[in-house]
Design a protein around this motif. Structure first.
Motif: not given
Length: 271
Positions: A97-108, A179-187
């Motif tokens: 989920v975090n990958t989707d949130m941080t890599e731009g796919i959600i914007a698409r 969705t809350f985490a700012n990076s994959a490491t934190i997620a």
């Protein structure tokens, strides 16, 4: 003109949440098919713990359980191992989920006529399927090691129901963390306590054999009724109050995860 152009998309988004969720589920299943290591990890971690605790610590920890020895301890420990596997699956869900949130796919996705909650629902549904496939693998290995549950067909359905219920609740919590985490490491790190909680439950030793403070925590944390419900069903005995407590915990965790996930998703989507 622009308002007329956007209106149909808005109506489509509102009117097809179920089909949008199925589309997102298909996306996650294809991702799982391309990267089967996700399922392998869900199987590998609990199997490692199973082998470690049964064949290294089994004679000692199983001394007061049933007839004692590794065989009796194997019968006792499998339900807890299954719940560790379910908890471990939440970590991969959070990272995905975090990958989707941080890599731009959600914007698409925001530019498309897709229901807002469909992306999250697709992740939850995919996580449940992945987790159940992993737990089927863990059970198969347990049977090869000599595990022989007394469950009948109805009990097996109950086991599947409890595991699905717990996977649903933990998946929503994992989605919220993602969705809350700012990076994959934190997620990846934030869901780790979910894997540790079964160790402080009745996974490996009965709760009443623990020191007072630990026993109190074990009795009142969610994983103990999860484990005891599965253990009773696999033993072919009534689950009683444990399954009611498990259902209550799952409802509370799922509701918390859903509300938190949707709030975070909406907040981050409008940035």
């Amino acid at each position: 003109m622009s308002g007329a152009t956007l209106a149909p998309a808005a109506r489509s988004t509102a009117s097809h949440p179920f089909s949008d969720a199925l589309t997102m589920l298909g996306r996650n299943l294809r991702r799982m098919q391309r990267d089967p290591s996700q399922v392998i990890v869900v199987v590998a971690l609990p199997v490692i713990f199973l082998l470690l605790f049964v064949y290294v610590f089994g004679n000692t920890l199983g001394a007061g359980i049933g007839t004692g020895g590794t065989d009796a301890y194997l019968e006792y420990v499998v339900p807890g191992i299954l719940l560790i596997g379910v908890a471990a699956g939440a970590q991969g869900t959070s990272v995905s989920v975090n990958t989707d949130m941080t890599e731009g796919i959600i914007a698409r996705f925001r530019t498309m006529a897709i229901a807002r909650g469909a992306v999250l629902t697709g992740h939850v549904a995919g996580a449940i399927i992945q987790t159940l496939l992993g737990m089927a693998g863990v059970l198969a290995i347990s049977l090869l090691l000599g595990y022989r549950p007394a469950a009948d067909a109805v009990d097996w359905l109950g086991v599947a129901g409890v595991l699905t219920m717990v996977a649903f609740a933990l998946s929503w919590l994992a989605v919220a963390i993602g969705t809350f985490a700012n990076s994959a490491t934190i997620a990846s790190n934030l869901p780790m306590p979910l894997v540790l909680l079964p160790f402080l439950g009745s996974s490996f030793v009965p709760a009443d054999s623990m020191p007072d403070g630990v026993r109190w925590f074990s009795e009142y944390q969610p994983f103990t009724p999860f484990i005891e419900s599965v253990r009773s069903l696999l033993d072919g005995t009534p689950a009683g109050d444990d399954i009611l407590a498990a259902a209550a915990w799952c409802c509370a965790i799922a509701l918390l995860g859903y509300v938190w996930a949707l709030a975070q998703y909406n907040r981050r989507s409008i940035r």
